[in-house]
Design a protein around this motif. Sequence first.
Motif, PDB file in Angstrom:
ATOM      1  N   GLU A  77       0.882  -1.182   0.096  1.00 36.54           N
ATOM      2  CA  GLU A  77       0.131  -0.062   0.128  1.00 36.54           C
ATOM      3  C   GLU A  77       0.846   1.263   0.063  1.00 36.54           C
ATOM      4  N   ILE A  78       0.524   2.289  -0.615  1.00 37.27           N
ATOM      5  CA  ILE A  78       1.145   3.158  -0.989  1.00 37.27           C
ATOM      6  C   ILE A  78       0.069   4.574  -0.572  1.00 37.27           C
ATOM      7  N   GLU A  79       0.344   5.513   0.438  1.00 36.09           N
ATOM      8  CA  GLU A  79      -0.431   6.764   0.536  1.00 36.09           C
ATOM      9  C   GLU A  79      -0.378   7.512  -0.674  1.00 36.09           C
ATOM     10  N   ILE A  80      -1.590   8.169  -1.101  1.00 36.27           N
ATOM     11  CA  ILE A  80      -1.517   9.021  -2.323  1.00 36.27           C
ATOM     12  C   ILE A  80      -0.423  10.108  -2.266  1.00 36.27           C
ATOM     13  N   LYS A  81      -0.320  10.973  -0.996  1.00 35.49           N
ATOM     14  CA  LYS A  81       0.600  11.903  -1.042  1.00 35.49           C
ATOM     15  C   LYS A  81       2.135  11.426  -1.504  1.00 35.49           C
ATOM     16  N   GLU A  82       2.325   9.936  -1.085  1.00 37.33           N
ATOM     17  CA  GLU A  82       3.692   9.480  -1.268  1.00 37.33           C
ATOM     18  C   GLU A  82       3.700   9.008  -2.528  1.00 37.33           C
ATOM     19  N   LEU A  83       2.738   8.634  -3.133  1.00 29.35           N
ATOM     20  CA  LEU A  83       2.555   8.286  -4.557  1.00 29.35           C
ATOM     21  C   LEU A  83       2.876   9.384  -5.495  1.00 29.35           C
ATOM     22  N   GLU A  84       2.128  10.690  -5.199  1.00 29.41           N
ATOM     23  CA  GLU A  84       2.138  11.734  -5.884  1.00 29.41           C
ATOM     24  C   GLU A  84       3.643  12.222  -5.958  1.00 29.41           C
ATOM     25  N   LYS A  85       4.547  11.821  -4.616  1.00 24.86           N
ATOM     26  CA  LYS A  85       5.648  12.271  -4.629  1.00 24.86           C
ATOM     27  C   LYS A  85       6.922  11.570  -5.294  1.00 24.86           C
ATOM     28  N   ILE A  86       6.505  10.002  -5.460  1.00 21.86           N
ATOM     29  CA  ILE A  86       7.134   9.011  -6.187  1.00 21.86           C
ATOM     30  C   ILE A  86       7.110   9.628  -7.639  1.00 21.86           C
ATOM     31  N   CYS A  87       5.748   9.942  -8.350  1.00 22.35           N
ATOM     32  CA  CYS A  87       5.513  10.349  -9.699  1.00 22.35           C
ATOM     33  C   CYS A  87       6.504  11.613  -9.986  1.00 22.35           C
ATOM     34  N   LYS A  88       6.328  12.428  -8.916  1.00 21.03           N
ATOM     35  CA  LYS A  88       6.850  13.736  -9.180  1.00 21.03           C
ATOM     36  C   LYS A  88       8.548  13.526  -9.532  1.00 21.03           C
ATOM     37  N   GLU A  89       8.987  12.660  -8.610  1.00 13.96           N
ATOM     38  CA  GLU A  89      10.634  12.400  -8.518  1.00 13.96           C
ATOM     39  C   GLU A  89      10.848  11.439  -9.980  1.00 13.96           C
ATOM     40  N   VAL A  90       9.953  10.770 -10.555  1.00 16.08           N
ATOM     41  CA  VAL A  90      10.029   9.979 -11.731  1.00 16.08           C
ATOM     42  C   VAL A  90      10.119  11.116 -12.883  1.00 16.08           C
ATOM     43  N   TYR A  91       9.275  12.220 -12.986  1.00 13.09           N
ATOM     44  CA  TYR A  91       9.032  12.841 -13.828  1.00 13.09           C
ATOM     45  C   TYR A  91      10.474  13.886 -13.947  1.00 13.09           C
ATOM     46  N   THR A  92      10.828  14.243 -12.794  1.00 15.55           N
ATOM     47  CA  THR A  92      12.179  14.964 -12.712  1.00 15.55           C
ATOM     48  C   THR A  92      13.478  14.224 -13.361  1.00 15.55           C
ATOM     49  N   ALA A  93      13.491  12.817 -12.831  1.00 23.09           N
ATOM     50  CA  ALA A  93      14.529  12.116 -13.298  1.00 23.09           C
ATOM     51  C   ALA A  93      14.467  11.852 -14.955  1.00 23.09           C
ATOM     52  N   THR A  94      13.036  11.667 -15.382  1.00 21.89           N
ATOM     53  CA  THR A  94      13.026  11.148 -16.720  1.00 21.89           C
ATOM     54  C   THR A  94      13.261  12.417 -17.725  1.00 21.89           C
ATOM     55  N   ALA A  95      12.820  13.844 -17.049  1.00 19.49           N
ATOM     56  CA  ALA A  95      13.384  14.856 -17.944  1.00 19.49           C
ATOM     57  C   ALA A  95      14.729  15.124 -18.280  1.00 19.49           C
ATOM     58  N   LYS A  96      15.436  14.803 -17.087  1.00 18.65           N
ATOM     59  CA  LYS A  96      16.943  15.006 -17.017  1.00 18.65           C
ATOM     60  C   LYS A  96      17.327  13.820 -17.849  1.00 18.65           C
ATOM     61  N   LEU A  97      17.006  12.675 -17.921  1.00 20.61           N
ATOM     62  CA  LEU A  97      17.684  11.749 -18.560  1.00 20.61           C
ATOM     63  C   LEU A  97      17.544  11.721 -20.283  1.00 20.61           C
ATOM     64  N   GLU A  98      16.357  12.455 -20.525  1.00 21.87           N
ATOM     65  CA  GLU A  98      15.821  12.615 -22.066  1.00 21.87           C
ATOM     66  C   GLU A  98      16.851  13.612 -22.578  1.00 21.87           C
ATOM     67  N   ASN A  99      17.512  14.626 -21.785  1.00 24.18           N
ATOM     68  CA  ASN A  99      18.411  15.702 -22.210  1.00 24.18           C
ATOM     69  C   ASN A  99      19.769  14.917 -22.656  1.00 24.18           C
ATOM     70  N   PHE A 100      20.031  13.685 -22.420  1.00 19.28           N
ATOM     71  CA  PHE A 100      21.108  12.932 -22.812  1.00 19.28           C
ATOM     72  C   PHE A 100      20.846  12.091 -23.978  1.00 19.28           C
ATOM     73  N   MET A 101      19.683  12.152 -24.443  1.00 18.19           N
ATOM     74  CA  MET A 101      19.313  11.271 -25.587  1.00 18.19           C
ATOM     75  C   MET A 101      19.786  12.103 -27.136  1.00 18.19           C
ATOM     76  N   TYR A 102      20.669  11.013 -27.842  1.00 14.90           N
ATOM     77  CA  TYR A 102      21.001  11.565 -29.091  1.00 14.90           C
ATOM     78  C   TYR A 102      20.008  11.977 -30.184  1.00 14.90           C
ATOM     79  N   GLU A 103      20.075  13.059 -30.910  1.00 14.80           N
ATOM     80  CA  GLU A 103      18.996  13.288 -31.837  1.00 14.80           C
ATOM     81  C   GLU A 103      19.073  12.071 -33.030  1.00 14.80           C
TER      82      GLU A 103
END
Length: 418
Positions: free
Chosen positions: A155-181
Amino acid sequence: MFENLLFQPVSQQLQEDIINNTLPNALLFSGPDFSGKLTAALELARIVSCSEKALWTCTCPSCLKHKALVSTSLLLAGSKNCSLEIAAAGKAFLSAYATNASNIRAVRYLFLRSVRKLTLRFNPILWEGEDKVSKIAPLLATIDEYLEELESDKEIEIKELEKICKEVYTATAKLENFMYESVPVAQIRRINAWARYRTDSGKKVVILENADKMQEAGRNALLKILEEPPEDVIFVLTTKRRNAVMPTILSRVRTYHFVERKREEEAVVIQRVFHGSIPPGSENQASIRAYLESFLPIDSQIIESAGRDFVFTLLAGKRVNLETLLETCGGFEPILLLTVFFKGIMLGLKEIREEPNLTKDAPFYLIRVEEMRIQCLNKIRECQDRIRIYNQNIMSALELFTADIDIIIKKFRGGVIL
């Protein structure tokens, strides 16, 4: 087979080739954006490795791994803006979780797959020995840690889930910057080496997105593989511009054409795949592109306007305030915002027209406008390469880009006619 590929007649052709054992070792999926080319490629990879009947509901170990996008028999390379799909899937997941909806498992699966469509492109096999690995590895570790937590049944509290999703968004946005064109030649060579290793069961699949964007060295290296592909490996190339793919590559692949869906069909895709809502009566105006762009952190119209203002500031002989520009555009996070900004620049350039009949005493005007646009487009590509290929800081890249565009405009400027 291909139950998740909606409103694409090509799915029947693919299914027939698989059943009749006439599927080639090299395929080209050609069609417009958002037509399901990657969906079809990933589903093809699952089907050809399945040890049973290859139904979407199959629970054999190979199918489970492919559906979770963790199979070691799959390599995915090539540029793609993944952040909007991740954001759309994340919203659907949070909404279902908050209301304890019956489709929680489905939207969690959607979110996990949307993230792994990005992380798959950073497989260590592709990036071995590259300087960027030291910066990419911590981001991948962070994302994997959160995805494992989401996959567990605890079980994950909704607040904790929102935090996890936000962290994933942040990390994936940074990761996408390394992608070759475009896929670099070094990665093509690593793919070639990987393809030569035999697998115990099923087939291995290599997916190369946006094959038309590959540089000459990469195209030539790929051509060598396609001339004599290993029997147990299937290569799937995708493009939205078949004519831009090198003719010698086209001669070695079988093309499967994807059609542009009707608006009412796109509405069904939005509802069934992204669990998004379409206002009643608006189905014939629905667009997958518009739906996904609604998840940009800043309205695309604002970013496009910033690009247009950039052009007209330079045309007026004024200085562009890059600090203000970055603030307006949210630091171009995710990197897709930079693409929207460049689109705004091109739209601004299209508003300028040439007036060859003006005299020397006439107001400010531009000459050889089309030539100027082409040179500006080349500088846009150079700027994108600096950021995506050479990992240059966005501010530094924009400083060089601004200076380049300013020089081009001054070269062609006798004035401005709108």
